[in-house]
Design an enzyme around this catalytic site. Structure first.
Site, PDB file in Angstrom:
ATOM      1  N   ASP A 321      -7.410  13.349   5.027  1.00  0.00           N
ATOM      2  CA  ASP A 321      -7.350  11.932   4.714  1.00  0.00           C
ATOM      3  C   ASP A 321      -5.988  11.403   5.100  1.00  0.00           C
ATOM      4  O   ASP A 321      -4.979  12.087   4.907  1.00  0.00           O
ATOM      5  CB  ASP A 321      -7.581  11.724   3.215  1.00  0.00           C
ATOM      6  CG  ASP A 321      -9.062  11.759   2.883  1.00  0.00           C
ATOM      7  OD1 ASP A 321      -9.840  11.290   3.722  1.00  0.00           O
ATOM      8  OD2 ASP A 321      -9.408  12.285   1.814  1.00  0.00           O
ATOM      9  N   ASP A 358      12.624  -8.430  -4.038  1.00  0.00           N
ATOM     10  CA  ASP A 358      11.250  -7.961  -3.809  1.00  0.00           C
ATOM     11  C   ASP A 358      11.113  -6.539  -4.353  1.00  0.00           C
ATOM     12  O   ASP A 358      11.642  -5.586  -3.802  1.00  0.00           O
ATOM     13  CB  ASP A 358      10.978  -8.008  -2.296  1.00  0.00           C
ATOM     14  CG  ASP A 358       9.549  -7.589  -1.973  1.00  0.00           C
ATOM     15  OD1 ASP A 358       8.808  -7.217  -2.915  1.00  0.00           O
ATOM     16  OD2 ASP A 358       9.201  -7.604  -0.786  1.00  0.00           O
ATOM     17  N   GLU A 362       7.308  -2.039  -0.302  1.00  0.00           N
ATOM     18  CA  GLU A 362       7.654  -2.518   1.027  1.00  0.00           C
ATOM     19  C   GLU A 362       9.034  -3.163   1.005  1.00  0.00           C
ATOM     20  O   GLU A 362       9.864  -2.940   1.883  1.00  0.00           O
ATOM     21  CB  GLU A 362       6.625  -3.537   1.534  1.00  0.00           C
ATOM     22  CG  GLU A 362       5.285  -2.942   1.942  1.00  0.00           C
ATOM     23  CD  GLU A 362       4.314  -2.786   0.786  1.00  0.00           C
ATOM     24  OE1 GLU A 362       4.706  -3.007  -0.379  1.00  0.00           O
ATOM     25  OE2 GLU A 362       3.154  -2.412   1.039  1.00  0.00           O
ATOM     26  N   PHE A 392       8.765 -11.818  -4.862  1.00  0.00           N
ATOM     27  CA  PHE A 392       7.539 -11.801  -4.057  1.00  0.00           C
ATOM     28  C   PHE A 392       6.337 -12.041  -4.952  1.00  0.00           C
ATOM     29  O   PHE A 392       6.202 -11.443  -6.011  1.00  0.00           O
ATOM     30  CB  PHE A 392       7.411 -10.433  -3.373  1.00  0.00           C
ATOM     31  CG  PHE A 392       6.201 -10.327  -2.523  1.00  0.00           C
ATOM     32  CD1 PHE A 392       6.248 -10.743  -1.197  1.00  0.00           C
ATOM     33  CD2 PHE A 392       5.014  -9.825  -3.019  1.00  0.00           C
ATOM     34  CE1 PHE A 392       5.142 -10.650  -0.385  1.00  0.00           C
ATOM     35  CE2 PHE A 392       3.886  -9.725  -2.214  1.00  0.00           C
ATOM     36  CZ  PHE A 392       3.963 -10.143  -0.892  1.00  0.00           C
ATOM     37  N   ASP A 541     -17.423  11.752  -1.901  1.00  0.00           N
ATOM     38  CA  ASP A 541     -16.996  12.852  -1.035  1.00  0.00           C
ATOM     39  C   ASP A 541     -17.853  14.099  -1.251  1.00  0.00           C
ATOM     40  O   ASP A 541     -17.804  15.032  -0.455  1.00  0.00           O
ATOM     41  CB  ASP A 541     -15.542  13.239  -1.333  1.00  0.00           C
ATOM     42  CG  ASP A 541     -14.558  12.273  -0.699  1.00  0.00           C
ATOM     43  OD1 ASP A 541     -14.926  11.677   0.331  1.00  0.00           O
ATOM     44  OD2 ASP A 541     -13.451  12.138  -1.222  1.00  0.00           O
TER      45      ASP A 541
END
Lengths: 702, 554
Positions: A321, A358, A362, A392, A541
């Site tokens: 994955d 922020d 990210e 943000f 799965d």
């Protein structure tokens, strides 16, 4: 890049560097004499012929020991007969000891597991209320209530509520985990403890068949069955034993004809037989198998069958994955791309400033990148007086700061463009192109803009991308050398997937993958004769996990997933698949290496024993005594002693496994042939000579 | 030119001619066994025996074909010998005794050609040409058929079918053995071998007195004797007889005939499994062993030790002067490393080590290059064993040519491995332990032991050569060696065909960087080592008491 969180380095050696609270697993370190001592009673218990018969080679040794004992008893004054007898028994015992030591290590783990499986009282829900019943009386489908402090009475799924659970009994991890109804985090394991809140659990496993029960069975080796390859090897060893039995039995008439009747007594022939049959591998074979499973357990992986471990060595396709395995979970800033007329440093400064407020991963990564790449010290919000921080939000999709008459913003392309235009600024014509290029490469562009005396304008673009975990590229290259193809599975669009696949160095990818796609891929690979390994955790799965040859379910996953896979990773670390493959290979290599070693050993033993038996009848055969052994008796005895001691000497190797570096089959074969083939040829010459030297010093022998 | 140099040149000429025919013959055989077409004469044969040549056979059916055909052959050959006294064209020879007739029938059907009779004193034209020579063709073709079935087992996937035994048998004879034999017989006749149906001639001897010579279809029988790795001579002296093997050139040609098909079959194998390099690896393994044995043999026979040897320039006892040490050593190695058993010299008279090499060559299982067909399947079974060990050492469950070597495969390979040692050691031990059989020995001590060991080694491995010195025409030896030959031939075939069936059913495993590369020199080296260790460990004690004791004493 410090943006990457450290991945566990490959091939960590057992749990020594991973201290764990809770379960108190015993270490998988090297052998110490205590382990031998502790295993001694078991070694004697295993002398039972009904147990010994499962290893044909060692059974022959046992029979030989009994025969020589009888012969020695018939001639009580013959020291040689007694000495051979003693060492034959030692050979048998050493073999049992090797197995007992290997099992002993598992037993210690089983005991610590058992301690946690106290007799629990379950609070079973009935139509009207609840009743208290022993945990052993629960049936599948019963619903039980667990509150803070309760031990969960059996495996099941949470159907109501959310709770933090201490799973250290199973995983060795002391940090509690959250279990909640619905979704992929609903599975709870019997024997674990609820720390807070209240949950209702629907029992999914019968008492005695719970996860912990199975785990105990596995580590104890109670459920151990010989794996297919082990059976095949046993057949080869048995047939070699028959060949040698033939060679030795027929030797008697040959010897009588040659006039060497006296030198080939039954004791001597038995000694010769035991030396020739592959006792080294015969003695260590089951220990190698048990130790292989044990190595998995030490890495917190439970294999439901030895067959799966063997299959892991054969895997030729790994399905991995993307998120969590190949890449870190979050996107990270990777690059500052300024528009024309702006320097990268200026852009980095603005980007950093606008990201201080922020708190998303990210945003943090932008600050870190600026520091790493441009040496911009991380400023704290309090350092700038009079600054107005804009955090943000999902609505504005921007963050930034207003300070000293300067407004700095960073955010999604559309939002920032709109912000600049609102202020009458211009968007540099290359900004859009830059952003598009980043999008096409599978990344996410964030625009950085400023509004100051010179007006509002875009400074450049921050390139956010999926960050491939450190070292993954090298590991995939390693896997490729081992002949294993890696396929990345991701829900991303093909463009993004391709970019990441290229960066990570995987051989192939499956984009926008649904569980059905995954299943189809596995079947396609298998149709080509390939063995497929994968990890998974969700209920969707489960079919793929069951279809894969090696299906590793994450312990955090659902019961369905754990039921479908043939291994469970208690650490829920998908990267571990790679280690599992290596353990599988190491297991097979250890078997092959010791078999080769065992066979190569025989050459020297012939050179010790043949002249000892026949030099009287054919004096010319004394020339074969190239080791210059002291006397026929010491020569034969030395060979028998060497044969016994080599078993003990190789126990650590059998338990630890032969050193395995991922490399091509050619390189592996060359190395192992040199070490175990040539080594096996040469070592006994030295060993037997040395033992003979020592024996010749013993008064009464020399 | 020194004899050693002559020997080296002969060897080089042999290698060169074998090299020249390797590709065309190997490819031709691959085409023969893969072709869909039937030749007209073949169709007549199929119609006559009621075979349906296009039906695919699973391994039990294939095996039934092999066994039924061979059983009928044994019976026919037995009856033919028993009836010789009343058949015309028998040169007046009487019928063969039952024990010897059984032994001879078993011997020729098992591609062994052990001869407890002296050809010119026992067998007439009918039995020689109508019985023995025919078996020389068909028993060789049976061996090749079984080898091809095993190759198909590797090459085919997810089917149990190994081809059609009758088609393989007939094609082997019609398209491979017969054409080469016709040309070969002409070459031999050109060299001076005889080919007629004349009767017995009384010939005067130089030393006075007379001796009887008889003619016969010698050249035609000689060529298939070598080509089909049979070995049964028309005359008792076998290829030492000038009518069979007149000169140095015919000698070299006969050695070439012995080796040409077994070596070329590795090419056929490579073609049929779709990888010529796999064939080359097997070829390399065979060639290394063959060249090694040849070098050792030349060395031990040329070595000058003792006055007699020095005078003769080496160990010339028991060797023909027209072949010399080199021509005899080359022949001895070729004949014992294949299942031929033809001899042009007395193996008994070789040096201790030299005699040991002929023994060891057979004990390797005659796989370098081995009998026609049997050499290839024997080597492939050894490769399966080697792959099993080596495969584990590269960290995968073993696979060869894309087929997994699992429990079933290793079980069959292990059974194959057990047969000949059990027969050789078992019968030798019993013969020594009984009171009467040792009376057949001419020598005592280590050499006498070698005589008996050699007899059973030769029989069980289907070689057929004799160490000389042992009087094998006794009921005991006729019966036991006959049994050893039959069991040594057909039991391994059972396991080989079962193995082929198991392999053909598998789905292939793709080759990756993690796969053991069985076409590489490293693997060929490992295969040589495995063969050496497995054989060495089995026979070392026996060899020590025979040739080793003798050789080390020299």
């Amino acid at each position: 890049m410090s943006t990457t969180s450290p991945v566990r380095p490959p091939r960590t050696e057992g749990p020594a560097d991973r201290p764990r609270a809770g379960a108190g697993r015993n270490g998988g370190g090297l052998l110490d004499p205590e382990q031998f001592l502790a295993a001694l009673p078991d070694a004697f218990r295993k002398l039972d012929p009904r147990v010994m018969i499962t290893s044909p080679v060692m059974f022959v040794v046992l029979v030989g020991s009994v025969v020589t004992t009888g012969l020695a008893a018939a001639h009580p004054t013959d020291w040689f007969g007694w000495a051979i007898t003693a060492w034959l028994w030692a050979t048998t015992l050493f073999a049992n000891l090797a197995e007992a030591v290997a099992e002993g290590r598992g037993k210690a783990q089983a005991d610590s597991l058992r301690r946690t499986r106290t007799d629990t009282v379950a609070r079973r829900l009935t139509g009207t209320g609840e009743e208290r019943v022993p945990g052993t009386e629960l049936a599948v489908g019963d619903r039980v209530v667990c509150e803070a402090g309760d031990v969960i009475p059996g495996d099941g799924d949470v159907v109501e509520g959310v709770a933090s659970v201490d799973e250290s009994a199973v995983t060795g991890e002391s940090a509690p985990v959250i279990r909640e109804s619905g979704g992929d985090r609903c599975a709870v394991t019997g024997g674990t403890k609820v720390l807070s809140d209240r949950i209702v659990v629907r029992v999914t496993a019968k008492p005695g068949e719970t996860f912990i029960d199975r785990m105990i069975g596995l580590v104890e080796g109670a459920a151990r069955q010989k794996t297919p390859n082990e059976v095949a090897l046993n057949i080869l060893l048995a047939s070699l034993t028959i060949v040698f039995l033939l060679a030795v039995v027929t030797l008697k008439p040959f010897a009588i004809y040659a006039g060497a009747d006296a030198q080939t007594s039954l004791v001597v022939l038995t000694a010769l037989l035991v030396c020739l049959i592959p006792t080294t591998i015969g003695a260590l074979l089951s220990a190698i198998g048990i130790a292989g499973m044990d190595r998995l357990v030490q890495r917190n992986v439970l294999a439901m069958s030895g067959r799966a471990v063997e299959a892991a060595g054969d895997v030729s396709t790994l399905l991995l994955d993307k998120t969590g395995t190949i890449t870190l979970g979050d996107r990270q800033a990777a690059e500052f791309v300024p528009v024309r007329g702006t320097t990268a440093a200026a852009l980095a400064g603005a980007a950093q400033l606008s990201s201080l407020a922020d708190e998303t991963p990210e945003g943090r990564s932008v600050v870190v990148l600026a520091k790493e790449k441009y040496g911009l010290r991380e400023r704290r919000q309090g350092e700038l007086s009079g600054a107005e921080w804009i955090g943000f939000t999902a609505q504005t999709r921007m963050s930034g700061v207003d300070v000293d008459g300067r407004e700095v913003r960073k955010g999604a392309t559309g939002s920032v463009v709109a912000w600049v235009r609102e202020r009458g600024g211009t968007v540099a014509e290359d900004a859009q192109a830059l952003a598009d290029r980043i999008s096409q490469a599978g990344g996410t562009p964030l625009l950085v803009a400023v509004h100051d005396a010179e007006g509002a304008r875009v400074l450049g673009v921050v390139h956010l991308k999926d960050v491939v975990k450190e070292g993954m590229r090298e590991r995939f290259a390693e896997l490729r050398r081992m002949g294993i193809r890696t396929v990345m599975i991701t829900g991303d669009n093909p463009l993004t997937a391709k970019a990441i696949a290229e960066e990570a160095g995987v051989d192939d990818f499956l984009a926008e993958a649904t569980p059905e796609d995954k299943m189809a891929l596995i079947k396609r690979e298998q149709a080509g004769g390939k063995l497929v390994a994968m990890t998974g955790d969700g209920t969707n799965d489960a079919p793929a996990l069951a279809q894969a040859d090696v299906g590793v379910a994450m312990n955090t996953g659902t019961s369905a997933a754990k039921e479908a896979g043939n291994m469970v990773d208690l650490d829920s670390d998908p990267t571990k698949l790679i280690e599992i493959v290596e353990i599988g290979k190491q297991l097979l290599i250890t078997r092959g290496a010791l078999t080769t070693f065992s066979l190569a050993n025989d050459v020297a033993k012939y050179f010790a024993i043949i002249p000892a038996m026949f030099a009287v009848a054919h004096p010319s055969l004394d020339r074969l005594n190239i080791m210059g052994l002291h006397s026929p008796e010491t020569a034969i005895l030395s060979a028998v002693i060497f044969n016994a001691l080599i078993i003990v000497a190789l126990v650590p190797l059998a338990l630890k496994g032969v050193r395995h570096r991922p490399s091509s089959a050619d390189a592996l074969l060359r190395r192992n042939l040199a070490v175990y083939g040539l080594g096996g040829l040469v070592a006994p010459f030295a060993g037997i000579k040395l033992i003979d030297l020592l024996l010749s010093l013993v008064p009464g022998i020399g | 030119m020194s004899p050693v140099l002559a020997g080296v040149l002969q060897l080089l000429a042999l290698v060169a001619t074998l090299g020249l025919s390797y590709r065309p013959l190997g490819d031709h055989m691959a085409r023969v066994y893969s072709s869909e077409r039937h030749l007209r004469p073949e169709k007549w044969i199929y119609r006559a025996i009621g075979a349906r040549p296009d039906t695919g056979m699973r391994w039990p059916a294939y095996l039934r074909g092999v066994l039924a055909f061979s059983a009928v052959s044994v019976l026919f050959l037995y009856l033919l010998q028993r009836a010789q006294g009343s058949l015309p064209g028998s040169l007046g020879f009487v019928s063969i005794d039952p024990d010897q007739a059984f032994n001879t029938a078993a011997s020729f059907v098992a591609n062994t050609n052990w001869q407890s009779y002296a050809g010119e004193q026992a067998m007439g034209h009918v039995v020689q040409t109508g019985g023995l020579a025919v078996q020389n063709f068909v028993s060789a073709a049976v061996g090749m058929a079984v080898a091809v079935a095993l190759v198909r087992g590797f090459a085919r996937t997810r089917t149990g079918e190994l081809g059609n035994f009758w088609a393989d048998l007939v094609r082997g004879v019609v398209r491979i053995l017969l054409p080469i034999s016709v040309i070969g017989a002409l070459v031999l006749v050109a060299c001076g071998a005889i080919q007629n149906f004349s009767g017995i001639h009384e010939v005067g001897q130089f030393t006075g007195g007379t001796q009887q010579w008889n003619g016969g279809a010698v050249a035609s029988q000689e060529v298939i004797k070598e080509l089909g790795t049979n070995g049964g001579g028309y005359f008792n002296a076998n290829s030492a007889h000038p009518f069979e093997n007149p000169n140095g050139l015919s000698n070299l040609f006969e050695i070439y005939l012995i080796l040409v098909i077994p070596f070329a079959l590795t090419r056929t194998f490579g073609r049929m499994v779709g990888s010529l390099r796999q064939g080359y690896a097997i070829l390399g393994t065979m060639a290394v062993i063959w060249l090694g044995f040849t070098a050792l043999m030349m060395w031990t026979e040329f070595a000058h030790k003792g006055t007699a040897f020095e005078l003769a320039g080496g160990a010339m006892e028991g060797k023909e002067t027209r072949f010399g040490i080199a021509g005899s050593s080359l022949f001895a190695v070729a004949t014992t490393l294949t299942s031929t058993g033809a001899v042009n010299s007395f193996h008994s008279s070789y040096t201790g080590f030299g005699g040991g090499l002929t023994l060891l060559g057979m004990q390797l299982g005659e796989i370098a290059p081995g009998g026609v067909g049997s050499g290839l399947y024997g080597m492939l079974v050894m490769a399966v064993i080697a792959v099993f060990l080596a495969g584990l050492m590269v960290g995968r469950t073993p696979e060869y040519l894309g087929k997994k070597i699992g429990t079933r495969e290793i079980k069959l390979a292990a059974c194959y491995l057990l047969v000949t040692p059990a027969l050789v050691l078992g019968f030798t031990a019993v013969a020594l332990a009984l009171p009467t059989p040792p009376h057949s020995m001419t020598n005592s001590g280590a050499h006498g032991f070698s005589e008996i060991l050699y007899a059973y080694t030769s029989g069980a491995n289907n070689n057929g050569s004799a160490f000389a010195g042992l009087n094998a025409d006794t009921p005991w030896f006729n019966a036991t060696i006959g049994l050893a030959m039959l069991l040594g031939r057909f039991l391994p075939m059972v396991f080989v065909l079962a193995l082929a069936g198991a392999l053909a059913e598998q789905r292939p495993v793709p080759v990756t960087a993690g796969t053991l590369r069985t076409e590489k020199p490293l693997f060929a080296g490992l295969l040589v080592g495995t063969i050496g260790i497995v054989t060495g460990l089995t026979y070392f004690p026996a060899l020590a008491l025979g040739p080793l004791a003798e050789g080390l004493a020299a």
